[in-house]
Design a protein around this motif. Structure first.
Motif, PDB file in Angstrom:
ATOM      1  N   ALA A  21       0.896  -1.073  -0.018  1.00 32.17           N
ATOM      2  CA  ALA A  21      -0.145  -0.069  -0.072  1.00 32.17           C
ATOM      3  C   ALA A  21       0.931   1.265  -0.021  1.00 32.17           C
ATOM      4  CB  ALA A  21      -1.019  -0.069   1.041  1.00 32.17           C
ATOM      5  N   PHE A  22       1.904   1.219   0.568  1.00 30.33           N
ATOM      6  CA  PHE A  22       2.947   2.343   0.767  1.00 30.33           C
ATOM      7  C   PHE A  22       3.206   2.788  -0.726  1.00 30.33           C
ATOM      8  CE2 PHE A  22       2.728   0.999   5.185  1.00 30.33           C
ATOM      9  CZ  PHE A  22       2.714   2.291   5.869  1.00 30.33           C
ATOM     10  N   VAL A  23       3.685   1.888  -1.460  1.00 32.40           N
ATOM     11  CA  VAL A  23       4.123   2.117  -2.901  1.00 32.40           C
ATOM     12  C   VAL A  23       2.988   2.623  -3.483  1.00 32.40           C
ATOM     13  CG1 VAL A  23       4.915   0.941  -4.807  1.00 32.40           C
ATOM     14  CG2 VAL A  23       5.840   0.135  -2.738  1.00 32.40           C
ATOM     15  N   VAL A 137      15.033   2.270  10.276  1.00 34.35           N
ATOM     16  CA  VAL A 137      14.477   2.445   9.220  1.00 34.35           C
ATOM     17  C   VAL A 137      13.879   4.032   9.031  1.00 34.35           C
ATOM     18  CG1 VAL A 137      12.786   2.036   7.521  1.00 34.35           C
ATOM     19  CG2 VAL A 137      13.940   0.205   8.574  1.00 34.35           C
ATOM     20  N   GLY A 138      13.329   4.526   9.901  1.00 37.71           N
ATOM     21  CA  GLY A 138      12.727   5.832   9.755  1.00 37.71           C
ATOM     22  C   GLY A 138      13.764   6.779   9.743  1.00 37.71           C
ATOM     23  N   LEU A 139      14.737   6.790  10.710  1.00 40.94           N
ATOM     24  CA  LEU A 139      15.993   7.625  10.624  1.00 40.94           C
ATOM     25  C   LEU A 139      16.637   7.632   9.183  1.00 40.94           C
ATOM     26  CD1 LEU A 139      17.529   7.147  14.359  1.00 40.94           C
ATOM     27  CD2 LEU A 139      16.313   9.107  13.218  1.00 40.94           C
ATOM     28  N   SER A 140      16.661   6.510   8.515  1.00 40.87           N
ATOM     29  CA  SER A 140      17.418   6.504   7.233  1.00 40.87           C
ATOM     30  C   SER A 140      16.527   7.027   6.266  1.00 40.87           C
ATOM     31  CB  SER A 140      17.674   4.987   7.059  1.00 40.87           C
ATOM     32  OG  SER A 140      16.587   4.265   6.738  1.00 40.87           O
ATOM     33  N   MET A 141      15.308   7.199   6.489  1.00 45.14           N
ATOM     34  CA  MET A 141      14.366   7.657   5.449  1.00 45.14           C
ATOM     35  C   MET A 141      14.137   8.948   5.620  1.00 45.14           C
ATOM     36  SD  MET A 141      11.367   4.741   5.630  1.00 45.14           S
ATOM     37  CE  MET A 141      10.321   5.704   4.789  1.00 45.14           C
ATOM     38  N   VAL A 249       6.026  -4.862   8.442  1.00 47.46           N
ATOM     39  CA  VAL A 249       5.726  -4.116   7.371  1.00 47.46           C
ATOM     40  C   VAL A 249       6.886  -3.130   6.912  1.00 47.46           C
ATOM     41  CG1 VAL A 249       4.101  -2.129   6.530  1.00 47.46           C
ATOM     42  CG2 VAL A 249       3.335  -4.303   7.587  1.00 47.46           C
ATOM     43  N   PRO A 250       7.806  -2.491   7.740  1.00 52.50           N
ATOM     44  CA  PRO A 250       8.730  -1.406   7.359  1.00 52.50           C
ATOM     45  C   PRO A 250       9.795  -1.963   6.356  1.00 52.50           C
ATOM     46  CG  PRO A 250       8.181  -1.040   9.452  1.00 52.50           C
ATOM     47  CD  PRO A 250       7.369  -2.109   9.170  1.00 52.50           C
ATOM     48  N   ALA A 251      10.048  -3.449   6.759  1.00 52.00           N
ATOM     49  CA  ALA A 251      11.125  -4.399   6.033  1.00 52.00           C
ATOM     50  C   ALA A 251      10.517  -4.504   4.801  1.00 52.00           C
ATOM     51  CB  ALA A 251      11.406  -5.548   6.881  1.00 52.00           C
ATOM     52  N   LEU A 252       9.305  -4.968   4.701  1.00 50.18           N
ATOM     53  CA  LEU A 252       8.757  -5.126   3.349  1.00 50.18           C
ATOM     54  C   LEU A 252       8.716  -3.954   2.435  1.00 50.18           C
ATOM     55  CD1 LEU A 252       6.129  -7.894   4.258  1.00 50.18           C
ATOM     56  CD2 LEU A 252       8.217  -8.101   3.161  1.00 50.18           C
ATOM     57  N   VAL A 253       8.409  -2.836   2.929  1.00 51.28           N
ATOM     58  CA  VAL A 253       8.355  -1.758   2.164  1.00 51.28           C
ATOM     59  C   VAL A 253       9.887  -1.270   1.576  1.00 51.28           C
ATOM     60  CG1 VAL A 253       7.962   0.669   2.527  1.00 51.28           C
ATOM     61  CG2 VAL A 253       6.330  -0.806   3.488  1.00 51.28           C
ATOM     62  N   LEU A 255      12.203  -3.589   0.901  1.00 50.50           N
ATOM     63  CA  LEU A 255      12.259  -4.610  -0.221  1.00 50.50           C
ATOM     64  C   LEU A 255      11.415  -4.120  -1.511  1.00 50.50           C
ATOM     65  CD1 LEU A 255      13.510  -6.898  -1.571  1.00 50.50           C
ATOM     66  CD2 LEU A 255      11.582  -8.400  -0.235  1.00 50.50           C
ATOM     67  N   MET A 256      10.131  -3.828  -1.350  1.00 46.85           N
ATOM     68  CA  MET A 256       9.437  -3.409  -2.576  1.00 46.85           C
ATOM     69  C   MET A 256       9.643  -2.129  -3.016  1.00 46.85           C
ATOM     70  SD  MET A 256       5.465  -4.455  -1.078  1.00 46.85           S
ATOM     71  CE  MET A 256       5.102  -6.153  -0.854  1.00 46.85           C
ATOM     72  N   ALA A 257      10.185  -1.124  -2.334  1.00 46.87           N
ATOM     73  CA  ALA A 257      10.567   0.061  -2.991  1.00 46.87           C
ATOM     74  C   ALA A 257      11.731  -0.133  -3.943  1.00 46.87           C
ATOM     75  CB  ALA A 257      10.792   1.163  -1.772  1.00 46.87           C
ATOM     76  N   TRP A 258      12.473  -1.099  -3.279  1.00 44.12           N
ATOM     77  CA  TRP A 258      13.689  -1.618  -4.196  1.00 44.12           C
ATOM     78  C   TRP A 258      13.587  -1.881  -5.290  1.00 44.12           C
ATOM     79  CZ3 TRP A 258      18.238  -4.903  -1.580  1.00 44.12           C
ATOM     80  CH2 TRP A 258      19.353  -4.876  -2.266  1.00 44.12           C
ATOM     81  N   LEU A 259      12.601  -2.927  -5.443  1.00 43.41           N
ATOM     82  CA  LEU A 259      12.120  -4.040  -6.698  1.00 43.41           C
ATOM     83  C   LEU A 259      11.393  -2.975  -7.494  1.00 43.41           C
ATOM     84  CD1 LEU A 259      11.420  -7.211  -4.973  1.00 43.41           C
ATOM     85  CD2 LEU A 259      13.621  -6.484  -5.935  1.00 43.41           C
TER      86      LEU A 259
END
Length: 307
Positions: A21-23, A137-141, A249-253, A255-259
């Motif tokens: 959904a985030f994508v 993850v949040g800090l890196s984003m 969910v954050p980990a999958l986001v 990965l999906m943003a990468w792919l």
């Protein structure tokens, strides 16, 4: 497939679709305002769920379930979706992710207080590890562009609405089926968002087809399907454990943003994603003695505790 494995599969479907959904929101959010996007998503979801109910010949939920359905519909389907869409326009993605990920912690606290959920050490340890991963993850984003007070308040409200909706939904699932609870909760959320109908009609006429298709996708899959599989799994475990599962969910986001989007994550982001998944694994694990009993065929005294 036994109930435990079916519930685990349902939880997996939920977190994968919620991550997707985030994508999709990135595309739809450029053409639709927060309220219009929420209404369009919930309308598509209600339509899909209504068809499923007709096919399965689901009736109205019993009276005892309506209180939980109404509260979760207003808080989770209605308030949460609108204020999160709005909040992400006021703060960077990293800040939003950090604040919203308070939600599972609030679910654990409310679940323990209001539902009597157990808080075993493994669950607490896993949630701590996953939250550390979500923070990473949040800090890196974080884009470093600053965050408005309004945006922070909206994201905090989203986390509270999410937690309150989950805890209210759990008792309703003891009285009605997962599809019933999800369908009428989604419909109530759509009614709450009706004041944005004018915006939706106006913006739909100018929005690109890709944005509208993403909005429909959000309604059919991350809403109609994923909320139903969530309800199915929640009915067979505790609210605290299901809340902890969403830390995947954050980990999958990432990965999906990468792919899908070609957004190559940095080492800090990857490390945070690994921590999220590791924490979920810890929170879902069982003590060795109990695992040995299950392997030997000894019945589990708490059959509701499944991944």
């Amino acid at each position: 497939m036994n109930v435990s494995r079916t519930a685990a599969a349902a939880a997996t479907v939920t977190v994968v679709l919620w991550a997707s959904a985030f994508v999709s929101i990135r595309s739809a959010g450029d053409a639709y305002s927060p309220g219009a996007l929420a209404l369009g998503r919930l309308s598509a979801g209600s339509l899909a769920l209504g068809v499923m109910c007709l096919v399965r010949r689901e009736g109205w939920p019993p009276r005892a379930a309506w209180r939980g359905i109404a509260i979760s519909g207003v808080l989770w389907f209605g308030v949460y979706m609108v204020v999160l869409n709005w909040g992400e326009q006021e703060v960077d993605a990293g800040t939003a992710a950090l604040i919203v990920n308070i939600g599972p912690l609030l679910i654990a606290l409310l679940g323990s207080r209001l539902l009597g959920d157990a808080m075993p050490p493994r669950l607490l340890a896993g949630m701590a590890v996953s939250f550390a991963g979500a923070v990473t993850v949040g800090l890196s984003m974080s884009g470093g562009g600053g965050s408005s007070v309004l945006g922070v308040a909206l994201c905090l409200l989203a986390a509270v609405a999410y937690a309150g909706g989950v805890v209210a939904q759990k008792p309703a699932l003891g009285q009605a089926g997962a599809l019933q609870v999800t369908t009428f909760g989604c419909l109530i959320g759509a009614v709450v968002c009706l004041p944005f109908a004018g915006q939706l009609v106006h913006q739909a006429s100018d929005a690109p087809l890709s944005a509208t298709l993403n909005m429909v996708y959000l309604g059919v899959f991350p809403t109609a399907l994923a909320f139903t599989t969530w309800a199915y799994a929640l009915a067979r475990t505790t609210a605290s454990r299901m809340g902890a599962t969403t830390y995947a969910v954050p980990a999958l986001v990432v990965l999906m943003a990468w792919l899908v989007l070609g957004e190559v994550p940095g080492l800090l982001t990857l490390g945070g994603g690994v921590l999220c998944l590791a924490g979920v694994a810890v929170s879902r694990s069982r003590p060795r003695a109990r695992a040995a009993e299950r392997a030997a065929g000894v019945s589990d005294p708490q059959p509701e505790q499944v991944p």
